[in-house]
Every structure is written in structure tokens, then in C-alpha cells.
Scaffold this active site. Structure first.
Site, PDB file in Angstrom:
ATOM      1  N   ASP A  46       0.843  -1.205   0.000  1.00  0.00           N
ATOM      2  CA  ASP A  46       0.000   0.000   0.000  1.00  0.00           C
ATOM      3  C   ASP A  46       0.878   1.255   0.000  1.00  0.00           C
ATOM      4  OD1 ASP A  46       0.825  -0.068   2.636  1.00  0.00           O
ATOM      5  OD2 ASP A  46      -1.182   0.080   3.513  1.00  0.00           O
ATOM      6  N   ASP A  85      -1.108  -6.149  -0.333  1.00  0.00           N
ATOM      7  CA  ASP A  85      -1.161  -5.503   0.966  1.00  0.00           C
ATOM      8  C   ASP A  85      -2.583  -4.934   1.110  1.00  0.00           C
ATOM      9  OD1 ASP A  85       0.019  -4.573   3.235  1.00  0.00           O
ATOM     10  OD2 ASP A  85       1.143  -2.951   2.262  1.00  0.00           O
ATOM     11  N   GLU A 116      -2.000  -5.763   8.558  1.00  0.00           N
ATOM     12  CA  GLU A 116      -1.185  -5.161   9.622  1.00  0.00           C
ATOM     13  C   GLU A 116      -1.827  -5.335  11.000  1.00  0.00           C
ATOM     14  OE1 GLU A 116      -0.275  -1.033   8.997  1.00  0.00           O
ATOM     15  OE2 GLU A 116       0.567  -1.380   7.011  1.00  0.00           O
ATOM     16  N   GLU A 184       8.631  -4.429  10.997  1.00  0.00           N
ATOM     17  CA  GLU A 184       9.042  -3.125  10.456  1.00  0.00           C
ATOM     18  C   GLU A 184       9.617  -2.240  11.553  1.00  0.00           C
ATOM     19  OE1 GLU A 184       6.357  -1.332   7.700  1.00  0.00           O
ATOM     20  OE2 GLU A 184       7.413   0.591   7.700  1.00  0.00           O
TER      21      GLU A 184
END
Ligand code: KIV
Length: 266
Positions: A46, A85, A116, A184
Site C-alpha cells: 500500500d 497488501d 497489519e 518493520e
């Protein structure tokens, strides 16, 4: 022709301690070359909201836009695994919406999706998606869709307690069915500890060299996006200069009567 990368290939990489590579792509021809180069997973990130559409954050992109780019990338790839994503709020409203939106990407040619964050709800989404035949990659540490609740671009897992909490969440994601987890902006030593304590592979996005795989945004790698470069990204090419140089030469040739030549005419 190399064999298609599947969830089994990815788990074999982890089990045999073999590193694998992940790059983003947003269009057909870039995806084709990335696949030809031997990259294992092509991610329609994204991040395309920012690098391809010029939006300020990833929040603005929707399912319909991700669908267009997923179809284009999937058409260019024959060997790598194609992962979409899932954008902000496309899997948060209810499980039915999550299955519908993620399922749409599979119908367009993706082989898996990435979602996520961590919560009891996210765990139930992962479970339902995998039960529906949709493989899922999790994403922990800094999660850009939670930029506003996290209070900015902040490194996650800086203390022993915070690292243990990411590991706890990762283990829950693993139990719910994810086949890999992106970490991340996590310190290298924290990511190492998390990686060593998981059965599924970790994919580093600024989480150091001990993860099982590395992911970067292709526009950073090719030197195309120039507004900022994350500390963890490495620039391997200079597409910005290539584009500028080619466009300037074309402009010059048109304005000076050098294009087209007789060979370029009917
Ligand atoms: O959006 C994206 O490109 C990503 C990766 C860099 C992990 O989420």
C-alpha cells in the site's frame, strides 16, 4: 521455467535457513522484470499510495485502487508469489468484509494477502481467511496504517518488554495461521530474538540482517522515488536520472527536428 513460489517454498526457506527476497511492484512491466530477476515475493504494497499515486500517507488508498494494481502485477509475474497488501479499513469493519475484500485480490491473481497489526479481532480475521483458502502475511512492529495511534514513524520493540510483547503477538499470529510476518522498524537484536523464536519466517523492513527475508519498496531500490529515503533502504539504481535524461533528450530532439527520423515514419 522456475517453479512457482508457494507457502510451502517459503516455509522450506525458513526450515533450511535460506534467505529470501521481497520487493514491491505496482505495474505490469516492473513486476515482470522483478520476477525475471528471481525475487521470491512480489508485494503490491500500500506504499503505492505514496510512491505511485502521490498521496501523503497510505490511509487514502482503497480496495478498488489496490485491485487495479493487483491485476496488473499478477499479469506480469509467473514465478514469484504475488501478495497484496490490504489497505486501511479494508479488513477492520467485520470479518465478512475482510473475506470479501481479500478474496477479491485472490480472484484478480494474488496468491496471498498481507494485513497489519494485532488484536483479538485481527486473529479471528487471519483464522477465517486461512480457513477460506487465503494465505496471510502478518505485519508487526511499526505498522503504517496505525501511524496516528502510534504517534508517528517510531521504532518499535526498543526494550526487552516491548520485544517480548512483539514476540507474544507474533506467536499468536502464527497460531492463527499466518505463513510469514513482516517486522518493520524493529532494532536488529530484537528482530533476531523474535526470528529465532518463531516457526514461520520473518521479513525485515528495517529490522536488520537476522530476519529470514528482506523487503524493500522497489521505487527506493531503483532510485525512482526521491522525496525521502528511509534509513534502512538501499538505492541500487538511479531511475530518476534515467527518466530525466531520457525525457530531456526527447524534448531536445522534438524541438530541434531530430525526432522522428525517416526510419521512424511510415
Ligand atoms: O506498503 C509496503 O510497501 C509495505 C512493505 C514495505 C512492507 O508494507
Amino acid at each position: 521455467m522456475a517453479k512457482k513460489i508457494t507457502v510451502n517454498t517459503i516455509q522450506k526457506y525458513k526450515d533450511s535457513n535460506e534467505k529470501f527476497s521481497v520487493l514491491t511492484a505496482y505495474d505490469y512491466s516492473t513486476a515482470k522484470y522483478i520476477d525475471e530477476a528471481g525475487i521470491d515475493i512480489v508485494l503490491i504494497g500500500d506504499s503505492l499510495a505514496m510512491v505511485a499515486l502521490g498521496y501523503e500517507t497510505t490511509h487514502s488508498i482503497g480496495v478498488d485502487e489496490m485491485a487495479i494494481f493487483t491485476r496488473a502485477v499478477a499479469k506480469g509475474v509467473s514465478h514469484a508469489m504475488v501478495v497484496t497488501d490490504m489497505p486501511f479499513l479494508s479488513y477492520h469493519t467485520c470479518i465478512e468484509d475482510a473475506v470479501k475484500n481479500c478474496g477479491q485480490m485472490i480472484k484478480l491473481g494474488a496468491n496471498a494477502v498481507k494485513i497489519e497489526g494485532f488484536s483479538e479481532y485481527i486473529l479471528s480475521v487471519i483464522k477465517r481467511l486461512t480457513e477460506s483458502g487465503i494465505p496471510v502475511i502478518g505485519h508487526l512492529g511499526f505498522t503504517p496504517q496505525f501511524l496516528n495511534t502510534l504517534g508517528g514513524y517510531k521504532i518499535q520493540g526498543k526494550t526487552k518488554e516491548a520485544t517480548d510483547e512483539i514476540l507474544r503477538q507474533a506467536k499468536e499470529l502464527e497460531k492463527s495461521g499466518v505463513f510469514a510476518i513482516v517486522l518493520e522498524m524493529v532494532p536488529q537484536e530484537s528482530a533476531k530474538y523474535i526470528t529465532e523464536n518463531l516457526k514461520v519466517p520473518t521479513i525485515s523492513c528495517g529490522a536488520g540482517k537476522y530476519c529470514d527475508a528482506q523487503v524493500l519498496v522497489s521505487d527506493d531500490v531503483f532510485g525512482k522515488f526521491s522525496e525521502f529515503k528511509p534509513k534502512f533502504a538501499r538505492k541500487y539504481g538511479d531511475m530518476k536520472s534515467l527518466i530525466l535524461d531520457s525525457a530531456r533528450k526527447f524534448d531536445y530532439d522534438v524541438k530541434n527536428g531530430n525526432f522522428p527520423s525517416d526510419e521512424e515514419c511510415f
